[in-house]
Enzyme design. Sequence first.
Site, PDB file in Angstrom:
ATOM      1  N   ASP A   1       0.861  -1.183   0.000  1.00 45.18           N
ATOM      2  CA  ASP A   1       0.000   0.000   0.000  1.00 45.18           C
ATOM      3  C   ASP A   1       0.894   1.228   0.000  1.00 45.18           C
ATOM      4  OD1 ASP A   1      -2.416  -1.380   0.044  1.00 45.18           O
ATOM      5  OD2 ASP A   1      -2.484  -1.450   2.227  1.00 45.18           O
TER       6      ASP A   1
ATOM      7  N   ASP B   1      -6.939  -1.367  -4.649  1.00 44.16           N
ATOM      8  CA  ASP B   1      -8.004  -1.023  -3.694  1.00 44.16           C
ATOM      9  C   ASP B   1      -8.969  -0.011  -4.311  1.00 44.16           C
ATOM     10  OD1 ASP B   1      -6.666  -2.626  -1.838  1.00 44.16           O
ATOM     11  OD2 ASP B   1      -5.667  -0.927  -0.891  1.00 44.16           O
TER      12      ASP B   1
END
Length: 162
Positions: free
Chosen positions: A112, A128
């Site tokens: 991330d 995401d």
Amino acid sequence: MWYFIVAGFLVGLDQGVKAAIRASLALGEQVVLIPGVVGLNYVQNTGMAFSSLSGRTGLLTIVSFIATVALAVVLAKNLLFSHPLGKWPLTLVMAGAAGNLIDRLFLGYVTDMIQVLFINFAVFNIADCCVVVGGILVLCYVFFFWEKLEPKQPKGEKGLWR
């Protein structure tokens, strides 16, 4: 066919950005892109959104695999939606599931990097974004367009959702 080409492009974009982040930032390193708005923060997430189910990489890998394969079959066989307005959001969700699946399979975690700075929010990635935007658009399609755009089932026949 175009759905799978676009999904492949999105997975490639997601994986390319993740590889660039891993190569250029140290774990936990932060770079501000737009002060007070958005930055980069290299995080290794063994869970899902907001780090829920952290450490359950095996379970999340299985769920991501099933979601990716199921959505590919649904798109290929026109099982849920026949109209492109319904298929494109499914394509986004499939691409996002596949992008995070690749990380889980080969790294044991999801990379991330996108961090909003004006609120306390989870660090996330392109995959995401695909899952969230695609999921919202699927709901919009079902609630606002499905009855108008999907062909009606002949009497006595039962479709997947009818």
